[in-house]
Design a protein around this motif. Structure first.
Motif, mmCIF file in Angstrom:
data_model
loop_
_atom_site.group_PDB
_atom_site.id
_atom_site.type_symbol
_atom_site.label_atom_id
_atom_site.label_comp_id
_atom_site.label_asym_id
_atom_site.label_seq_id
_atom_site.Cartn_x
_atom_site.Cartn_y
_atom_site.Cartn_z
ATOM 1 N N ASP A 1 3.210 3.087 -7.787
ATOM 2 C CA ASP A 1 3.537 3.835 -6.559
ATOM 3 C C ASP A 1 3.909 2.936 -5.387
ATOM 4 O O ASP A 1 4.673 3.323 -4.524
ATOM 5 N N ASN A 2 3.283 1.771 -5.318
ATOM 6 C CA ASN A 2 3.557 0.866 -4.200
ATOM 7 C C ASN A 2 4.289 -0.391 -4.646
ATOM 8 O O ASN A 2 4.236 -1.415 -3.993
ATOM 9 N N LYS B 1 6.895 5.536 -5.364
ATOM 10 C CA LYS B 1 6.973 6.733 -4.512
ATOM 11 C C LYS B 1 6.267 6.584 -3.161
ATOM 12 O O LYS B 1 6.561 7.316 -2.236
ATOM 13 N N ASN B 2 5.335 5.637 -3.056
ATOM 14 C CA ASN B 2 4.647 5.456 -1.771
ATOM 15 C C ASN B 2 5.121 4.232 -0.981
ATOM 16 O O ASN B 2 4.515 3.870 0.019
ATOM 17 N N GLN C 1 -1.527 -11.712 -1.051
ATOM 18 C CA GLN C 1 -2.345 -10.939 -0.120
ATOM 19 C C GLN C 1 -2.687 -11.676 1.174
ATOM 20 O O GLN C 1 -3.535 -11.228 1.944
ATOM 21 N N TYR D 1 -4.597 -13.875 -5.631
ATOM 22 C CA TYR D 1 -3.395 -13.260 -6.169
ATOM 23 C C TYR D 1 -2.201 -14.181 -5.962
ATOM 24 O O TYR D 1 -1.361 -13.958 -5.108
ATOM 25 N N LEU E 1 2.850 -13.176 8.047
ATOM 26 C CA LEU E 1 3.286 -13.209 9.447
ATOM 27 C C LEU E 1 4.039 -14.501 9.743
ATOM 28 O O LEU E 1 5.054 -14.502 10.435
ATOM 29 N N LEU F 1 -4.669 10.691 -7.306
ATOM 30 C CA LEU F 1 -4.750 9.475 -6.495
ATOM 31 C C LEU F 1 -3.586 8.537 -6.814
ATOM 32 O O LEU F 1 -3.314 8.246 -7.983
ATOM 33 N N GLY F 2 -2.902 8.037 -5.772
ATOM 34 C CA GLY F 2 -1.824 7.060 -5.962
ATOM 35 C C GLY F 2 -2.373 5.713 -6.422
ATOM 36 O O GLY F 2 -3.563 5.412 -6.256
ATOM 37 N N ASP F 3 -1.479 4.895 -6.995
ATOM 38 C CA ASP F 3 -1.896 3.604 -7.565
ATOM 39 C C ASP F 3 -2.591 2.696 -6.553
ATOM 40 O O ASP F 3 -3.428 1.876 -6.904
ATOM 41 N N ASN F 4 -2.163 2.773 -5.301
ATOM 42 C CA ASN F 4 -2.747 1.904 -4.279
ATOM 43 C C ASN F 4 -3.567 2.688 -3.270
ATOM 44 O O ASN F 4 -3.794 2.245 -2.158
ATOM 45 N N GLN F 5 -4.011 3.862 -3.687
ATOM 46 C CA GLN F 5 -4.820 4.677 -2.784
ATOM 47 C C GLN F 5 -6.300 4.601 -3.135
ATOM 48 O O GLN F 5 -6.681 4.252 -4.254
ATOM 49 N N ASN G 1 -3.999 0.105 -9.015
ATOM 50 C CA ASN G 1 -3.575 -1.208 -8.493
ATOM 51 C C ASN G 1 -4.351 -1.652 -7.252
ATOM 52 O O ASN G 1 -4.000 -2.656 -6.631
ATOM 53 N N THR H 1 -6.845 -3.454 -4.927
ATOM 54 C CA THR H 1 -7.587 -4.716 -5.039
ATOM 55 C C THR H 1 -8.592 -4.905 -3.908
ATOM 56 O O THR H 1 -9.496 -5.721 -4.019
ATOM 57 N N GLN I 1 -0.150 0.645 9.330
ATOM 58 C CA GLN I 1 0.593 -0.531 8.874
ATOM 59 C C GLN I 1 0.591 -1.679 9.874
ATOM 60 O O GLN I 1 1.347 -2.643 9.711
ATOM 61 N N LEU J 1 -0.893 -4.566 10.439
ATOM 62 C CA LEU J 1 -1.855 -5.466 9.797
ATOM 63 C C LEU J 1 -2.167 -6.677 10.663
ATOM 64 O O LEU J 1 -3.271 -7.197 10.642
ATOM 65 N N GLY J 2 -1.198 -7.148 11.418
ATOM 66 C CA GLY J 2 -1.431 -8.307 12.277
ATOM 67 C C GLY J 2 -0.179 -8.557 13.083
ATOM 68 O O GLY J 2 0.837 -7.897 12.887
ATOM 69 N N MET K 1 4.316 1.458 13.851
ATOM 70 C CA MET K 1 3.781 2.598 14.597
ATOM 71 C C MET K 1 4.096 3.921 13.920
ATOM 72 O O MET K 1 3.599 4.959 14.322
ATOM 73 N N TYR L 1 3.318 5.076 11.140
ATOM 74 C CA TYR L 1 2.327 5.639 10.244
ATOM 75 C C TYR L 1 0.994 5.798 10.960
ATOM 76 O O TYR L 1 0.068 5.039 10.747
ATOM 77 N N ASP M 1 -4.279 4.933 1.903
ATOM 78 C CA ASP M 1 -3.714 3.681 1.402
ATOM 79 C C ASP M 1 -4.737 2.566 1.599
ATOM 80 O O ASP M 1 -5.346 2.456 2.669
ATOM 81 N N GLN N 1 -4.403 -0.422 2.274
ATOM 82 C CA GLN N 1 -4.083 -1.328 3.376
ATOM 83 C C GLN N 1 -4.543 -0.769 4.729
ATOM 84 O O GLN N 1 -4.662 -1.522 5.684
ATOM 85 N N LEU O 1 -6.203 -7.266 11.578
ATOM 86 C CA LEU O 1 -6.885 -8.551 11.784
ATOM 87 C C LEU O 1 -7.850 -8.465 12.968
ATOM 88 O O LEU O 1 -8.965 -8.994 12.909
#
Lengths: 353, 353, 353, 353
Positions: free
Chosen positions: B35-36, B82-83, B100, B113, B303, C33-37, C83, C85, C100, C102-103, C111, C113, C130, C132, C303
């Protein structure tokens, strides 16, 4: 404020290199004040192991002949030179060791003017100092307490907050070593900003001051736990400490490396534990192999000292300097001897009435 | 944009630890996309000495059984899960090694990873990658050139600009070592921001590319001048270099310490010069005795990679990656052999039609 | 840990724009559930004025049709996609508003999401998020307390420490306004790192919590002292405050400018005091005329949230979030009404058994 | 080096407030040198609009009676006071405007000593200056060129690199306004570090110097394109510029806000475009509504000046200051008149033989 200005100063001079016997105590006329100088009545002095080296003639850097020793001082401004703008008579001030390290990077030029070695220092009753080499004394401290800020305080502050862009933050872990002046200041500053502290010590008696008075989170006795680096790491939950205040040198570096977190910082401040080591020291390549930053520090700048003084003034309970014992000016040799014995917990000071 | 999506991928796998013989090249079905995940048609790969270690079974960290090697890749997005929100089909992307390490400090979790070791890598024609581990490819580069950014580019960028609060500035001096990929990138980045560069090299032939193509300010032949640290210091006018990009390791650390300015930085990146040394390595205590900061680095964060890509896109002439030689995907063993020979000046790459 | 995984979730949806009447509470099947959810059992939610706007249909940015509102949530991981982690079942987590960010810099892409507006939020019993967009919950807090960190906590943290290179330091002065969630967090963080706080308030009753519970250094009643900016400046000894946490907006900006030190910082966080103003607002040119920096902030990055969580975990007494009142999930409309009334001191929360 | 030391100095004084008629040119005895003063033979001066205000008696801050105007100067050290440590006779030096802003934050105390207003300035042939208020002149510049660094150079440097932790980086976009001294320096510094520049101008003639000589990436004629903010944003690809060097003030602020990126920086430097505005100025609340940082700047510190001088010395081609026209010392009134006319592109200077 309208204090009478003395015409003579009692002062110590290092007149040779016969150990403490070279130290002579005399009374001298106060010389004429330079245009940008400030005449200070010294009221408190704090001693450092550097003063022992200067007094013994074993200081490895430049020492002025017959120098007045002492880098750390606090006192009252008696009089100012005609071009002085930073101070007024009556102001309370403390001295800086590197008289010209005003800000930014330390460089060989700014290191040339070290108080109590290449420039006459604070072990006297009255002295003239360049206005640029003094800073306003924080309110609420005794003169002896304030004098400890010059070296021990500033070194600890620099060790914790001096890597620009990566100052110690609340919730991070700090590792300190022993109960010398720098380490105690580091503990106090770390706790005052909400960090957590693991302190090593060799004696359960010294643990008391660390735990009860200073609020250290964990204590590790390095005699009982030779692998204290690993122990410290486990105390943090496994990740390691964010910052090591490394003062001991060869005897501790390997354990410090063991204790530090990936991408953590080791502030390297000297070798109070002596230069001997049973095993090879970790090399600089270790910074890559274990992924950390090692940063050598020599005291700090005037800008840092001003930041630190503001922090101290704003946190009078938490940040009161820890003075182990106070001597009179004429007892300097005893005071240095006591300092050399290593039995102190906090700073050894001089008070001048 | 409407590229046909292949159902099979040609790929290399490391099937054992018999040296390059363990490398097998086969064609496999493209698995279903998560999905991701983002399906990428790989168009360029760049090789690192890490790939040699993985292929030979001597990589010291975790390697997934039958791993597809290769950390550095550039290509085109064929399809998205899809996501997925970060990319669209048709986008050009490059890979990250530490999938990561998005920002902030490297930690053991984000190191788990590693593309081409613990996670399947880029040496294949088509692959699915987590959207978080990809970055938009800078415009104006070939795929082979773009692939070099993943490791060599980002490591050099981090070495120069990664110490928060103390990035390299215009007018500062940088010392680089040799003509490997990281060193050439470091030279290019340093010159692009107005810094001055002293580069060491062992051959007068290699001096050409350094001086004529890259505009290095001074070159020191380290075979002819074994005390090149002192020489570099004198070339700066006596103060020393602000920043050393230390890649050689044991064979060069002592000279690097000689070369660096008081309060300067040594970015410690590994030991391409081998682990042997004629003399004891400078210890971490040296950071205090000579007053500098030593900082170990392992690639860098997303980043940082994004900042670097923007710099590259904005400076297309100055910051074109230097590719020494390009091989085909099926010639991987030859390419690794050529890389291992050490005769390259810049990166060894693979192009996939 | 082996919690039974529900197949349905009770949830609120915003089904129109008729004010709180648009809010509908229903029970729905938990989707695949999605793979990364990560499937999270929500245990605590905290409410913000943004939730009122979303519920009323007056939120000025994008809102998904029939959105599940709520940005702030804390709960327990029930299950992870194949998926994932970053988390394991049983982990306690909190949500991020900007899923989203993240840093680094906020940008329009990150913005897009926003939890509880463009993406389904936390006002439900079970939800998929998600990986993340979640962060490990600090130990030692209730779920309701932990939920307050998402917006109010992180905004305050960013306001004090987010200007890279110029974080708030011990001994500096901070000015806060009122007793809303962000202001109370700002007071707590400031005191935890040794800074001094001047807080404005409109009521002597609210002064109690500020002074007795939070240790604010000075309180200024802005109704009794309309020139509170000048007053605050004088309370610092004349220099002004180092940092203003400006939440009120038009009604307070002029006084904030009066209060701030030369080269100080005004963190501009919105306009809870309404958009009306008796006088023209200070313009951006004022930054130059009075020499300060004004910085607009919108929550913060992952972060920063992680740094903040570590600070909270390390200072459990000082940094316990202040919850005014706790409602049940089905009482959402009452809770939003109470929040809208403005009578709270600290956060208004929801607890889910 | 062994230059003969003059006993008199020709100098300008502001003797009243009748416009330029108050400027008197006389010859005076050189006074005795203070202990920490440096006697400088002035060889180059650069003029700023501030000098016009001082000469006309309209400078809004403190002006010493009969002040010698001029903040920007470059010259040769003739003699040093007995306690001077920073310079030697023969050294080439430049002056600082804020004589006491050595580093860190500007504060009211360090602003009190402004050269050419509250302290005698540089419009004379020989002058005594405090050693702390001088910096070594970069090699490779004429004295007139070097004099431009004091204000215009340092202000531009501070505008680009002065927000600690967020200096301008390679690949970022800068917006500049017009062809005044600060703007041209900003363009040069930005290009020297690999940034991209959009410059506004009112005339196609001035575009030439911007494009051909300085390598500006895009030029926008603000008369032809009143919505130049939006235009600049689109030229960056839609995201907006990272940093605006805002010098025009009321007439441009709204467009600057339009042009800037989310989380970008507007360095606010004054109002050379006059104080009038057709529309209300954007308020400080706009920092939050559009999410950016606005930072007011007043010249810069000695540490910044030293960094800048190193950058200039290291980039002699790219960073040669742009001098529009050079006058003789006795032609000061003409020079100020020419400056006031606004027809210059770069700095208006004085040379003294």
């Amino acid at each position: 404020m309208a204090e009478k200005i003395p015409t003579t100063s009692k002062q110590w001079n290092v007149t040779g290199s016969d150990g403490f016997d070279s130290l002579k105590f005399t009374e001298q006329a106060v010389p004429e004040l330079g245009d940008n100088q400030v005449l200070v009545k010294i009221r408190g002095v704090s001693l450092n192991s550097r003063d022992i080296l200067v007094a013994q003639g074993t200081y490895p850097w430049k020492v002025k002949p017959d120098v007045i020793p002492g880098s750390d001082g606090a006192g009252v401004v008696l009089k100012i030179g005609k071009n002085v703008t930073r101070f007024q008579p009556g102001d309370q001030v403390i001295t800086m060791l590197n008289q010209q390290h005003l800000g930014g990077s330390l460089d060989p030029k700014t290191m040339r003017y070290g108080l109590g070695a290449s420039v006459d220092g604070t072990l006297r009753t009255v002295g003239a100092f360049d206005e640029q080499g003094l800073v306003a004394m924080p309110q609420g401290l005794s003169f002896a307490e304030a004098a400890t800020l010059t070296c021990a305080g500033l070194t600890a502050w620099n060790a914790l907050f001096g890597l620009q862009g990566r100052p110690l933050m609340a919730g991070q872990w700090v590792l300190t070593q022993g109960t010398g002046g720098v380490s105690l200041f580091a503990i106090q500053f770390a706790k005052a900003v909400g960090a957590k502290v693991i302190a090593t010590t060799s004696s359960n008696e010294k643990s008391k001051i660390l735990k009860e008075k200073l609020g250290v989170d964990h204590i590790v006795n390095y005699r009982e736990t030779p692998n204290w680096g690993e122990k410290a790491k486990s105390l943090t939950g496994g990740a390691g400490v964010d910052l090591v205040v490394e003062v001991a040198g060869p005897s501790s570096l390997k354990q410090s490396v063991e204790s530090v977190k990936m991408d953590g910082i080791i502030s390297v401040l000297g070798f109070v534990g002596g230069m001997e080591s049973k095993e090879p020291l970790p090399s600089i390549l270790e910074c890559w192999m274990s992924l950390f930053t090692a940063r050598g520090i020599w005291v700090g700048s005037r800008l840092q000292l001003e930041d630190m003084c503001r922090a101290i003034e704003g946190n009078p309970q938490k940040l009161r300097p820890i003075v182990d014992k106070v001597f009179k000016l004429e007892e300097l040799k005893d005071a240095l001897g006591y300092l050399a014995s290593g039995n102190h917990q906090g700073k050894v000071c001089i008070e001048v009435p």
